[in-house]
Enzyme design. Structure first.
Site, PDB file in Angstrom:
ATOM      1  N   LYS A 226      61.312  17.619 166.861  1.00 29.50           N
ATOM      2  CA  LYS A 226      60.395  18.695 167.260  1.00 29.50           C
ATOM      3  C   LYS A 226      61.150  20.002 167.485  1.00 29.50           C
ATOM      4  CE  LYS A 226      58.918  19.365 171.719  1.00 29.50           C
ATOM      5  NZ  LYS A 226      59.023  20.784 172.079  1.00 29.50           N
ATOM      6  N   ASN A 227      62.257  19.917 168.220  1.00 27.40           N
ATOM      7  CA  ASN A 227      62.942  21.152 168.594  1.00 27.40           C
ATOM      8  C   ASN A 227      63.759  21.740 167.454  1.00 27.40           C
ATOM      9  OD1 ASN A 227      61.774  21.017 171.046  1.00 27.40           O
ATOM     10  ND2 ASN A 227      63.605  20.375 172.180  1.00 27.40           N
TER      11      ASN A 227
ATOM     12  N   ARG B   4      56.344  26.705 173.483  1.00 34.97           N
ATOM     13  CA  ARG B   4      57.519  27.492 173.809  1.00 34.97           C
ATOM     14  C   ARG B   4      58.203  28.049 172.553  1.00 34.97           C
ATOM     15  NH1 ARG B   4      60.037  30.499 177.596  1.00 34.97           N
ATOM     16  NH2 ARG B   4      62.239  30.621 177.146  1.00 34.97           N
TER      17      ARG B   4
ATOM     18  N   ASP C 291      55.966  23.710 178.028  1.00 39.15           N
ATOM     19  CA  ASP C 291      56.013  22.819 179.170  1.00 39.15           C
ATOM     20  C   ASP C 291      56.268  23.548 180.486  1.00 39.15           C
ATOM     21  OD1 ASP C 291      55.565  20.466 177.830  1.00 39.15           O
ATOM     22  OD2 ASP C 291      57.667  20.236 177.295  1.00 39.15           O
TER      23      ASP C 291
ATOM     24  N   ASP D 153      66.024  17.131 178.826  1.00 38.49           N
ATOM     25  CA  ASP D 153      64.792  16.497 178.340  1.00 38.49           C
ATOM     26  C   ASP D 153      64.785  14.991 178.616  1.00 38.49           C
ATOM     27  OD1 ASP D 153      64.147  18.967 177.437  1.00 38.49           O
ATOM     28  OD2 ASP D 153      63.878  18.417 175.352  1.00 38.49           O
TER      29      ASP D 153
ATOM     30  N   VAL E  21      69.544  22.282 184.596  1.00 40.96           N
ATOM     31  CA  VAL E  21      68.967  23.206 183.616  1.00 40.96           C
ATOM     32  C   VAL E  21      67.556  23.668 184.020  1.00 40.96           C
ATOM     33  CG1 VAL E  21      68.446  23.584 181.170  1.00 40.96           C
ATOM     34  CG2 VAL E  21      70.367  22.105 181.818  1.00 40.96           C
TER      35      VAL E  21
END
Ligand code: UD1
Length: 424
Positions: free
Chosen positions: A23-24, A93, A117, A306, A328
């Protein structure tokens, strides 16, 4: 009508599961397609909600986007709009990643502040400072980032923190800038390397992908390419945690186990037997109750933020006490409140959490607050007595293709139920 999952506790997951594109990565690769006129083809795309949302963002600036199974075709016209302020922008995002390509290609951009998110404060100061160094003005006006320049030029840029998004935006703005740009303290995530690889295939000149120093020699124009997205290491790691928590035996394919070196090492410490297969996948087997392990989140190659919910979920059923440190995204510890509903013995103090493992969690209704927290609650539900209702599962659908189907195939019993929740 909202949906929830009924997760039946007590499953042991066994079998093989394939991980598709990250996804990222895919969302940034889609944004990178803005840099070249013509049709860019991206394969191994995950079928998750964020991909059609990103397609809408690209359409709003003038691209034609066709989603065909796991292949995405993006046709970028000669004339693009510099305004990316449609409602689609607020839904994820990664939409902010069109900022760099639009400024790079058009010298100006108006980009709506992104959604995504609720995992803590997500400012854009490093993105903006980077663009300023490259010669653009950048301000927040009426809910948008507004950036403009007479022409970008190479610069030396030091990031305060190796931000994934800032590295990507500055990188994508600089590939068409005049001269050489050096980004120091750059993020080193595999997804950044994937973006560097695709940009290089498109004709960009980039050195140092995967290191803290990226050097970009600006070129006049890029051309379209065909690119395969790397496997999703976060989804791959989710399956690894699932195997350990359910004392199962999973073979996970489609992901490079070296992207998970630290994660798999932690799970070995928890008692798992892990076999890595070159760059293609791994097998993970957990025979006994997992032992507690400490986790500290950091930018790659550190333990990914994550994955912190999975670290908490695993610790809550492990033997012993774990200390988990979140460096983070501070708000990610909200997940622990839901774990406490399931009976977890956990408490937080600032950015540390202490989790004392118990034998078995106890089912309860719980609410997903983001993609990873949602998946973490499903795994926790597999280790609880009774049936755990996980609500707000649309979050999970944003990041995990066929999650419930895969879990059920591997031995879990999870039902997707469409009803209205009673939160009274
Ligand atoms: C990406 C991932 C997200 C992951 C995160 C960290 C996507 C779509 N999302 O998010 O899943 O959790 O990396 O691995 O790829 N920061 C600033 N100023 C900035 C930019 C960031 O202070 O200008 C801070 C953030 O508040 C956060 C930290 O830097 O504390 C890391 O953020 P960043 O790496 O930029 O995360 P994202 O790219 O938003």
């Amino acid at each position: 009508m909202s949906e929830h999952f009924d997760v039946h506790g007590g499953a042991r997951l066994v079998g093989e599961v394939e991980v598709v594109g990250a996804k990222n990565s895919v969302l940034k690769l889609m944004a990178a397609a803005l840099l070249a006129e013509g049709t860019t083809t991206i394969t191994n795309c995950p079928q998750i909600l964020d991909v059609p949302l990103m397609a809408d963002v690209l359409r709003s600036v003038g691209c034609e986007v066709v989603l065909d199974g796991d292949t995405t075709y993006i046709t970028t016209p000669a004339e693009l709009s510099h305004r990316a302020d449609s409602s689609a922008m607020g839904k994820l995002r990664a939409s902010v990643c069109v900022l760099g390509p639009l400024v790079g290609r058009l010298k100006k951009a108006v980009v709506a502040l992104p959604g995504g998110d609720a995992i803590g404060s997500r400012p854009l100061d490093m993105h903006q400072n980077g663009l300023r160094k490259l010669g653009a003005t950048s301000a927040i006006e009426h809910g948008c980032v507004v950036a403009e320049s007479d022409g970008l030029h190479g610069a030396q840029i030091w990031l305060d923190f190796p931000s994934v998004g800032a590295t990507e935006n500055i990188l994508m703005a600089s590939v068409l800038a005049e001269g050489t740009t050096v980004i120091d303290n750059a993020a080193r995530e595999p997804e950044i390397v994937d973006v560097c690889t695709m940009l290089t295939e498109m004709g960009a000149k980039i050195e140092g992908g995967g290191t803290s120093t990226l050097t970009v020699h600006g070129v006049e124009a890029l051309h379209p390419t065909e690119h395969r997205v790397i496997g999703d290491r976060i989804v791959g790691a989710t399956w690894a945690f699932a195997a350990v928590m359910t004392r199962g035996d999973l073979t996970v394919t489609g992901v490079n186990p070296h992207h998970l070196d630290l994660v798999l090492e932690k799970l070995r410490l928890a008692g798992a037997e892990v076999t890595a297969y070159d760059d293609k996948g791994f097998r993970i087997v957990q025979a006994d109750r997992p032992r507690s392990v400490d986790f500290v989140t950091l930018p790659y190659p550190g333990f990914a933020t994550d994955l912190q919910p999975f670290a908490v979920a695993l610790s809550s059923v492990s033997e012993g006490t774990s200390m988990i440190t979140e460096n983070v995204y501070e708000a990610r510890f909200r997940f622990i409140e839901e774990m406490i509903r399931l009976g977890a013995d956990a408490r937080t103090d600032g950015h540390h959490a202490v989790v004392r493992g118990i034998d078995r969690l106890s089912s309860a209704p719980v609410w997903a607050s983001d993609i990873r927290a949602g998946a973490g609650l499903v795994l926790a539900g597999l280790c609880a007595d009774g049936v755990t209702e996980v609500w707000d599962v649309f979050h999970i659908d944003r990041g995990y293709p066929h999650f419930v189907e895969n879990l059920n195939r591997l031995g879990a019993r999870i039902d997707r139920v469409a009803t209205q929740p009673d939160r009274s």
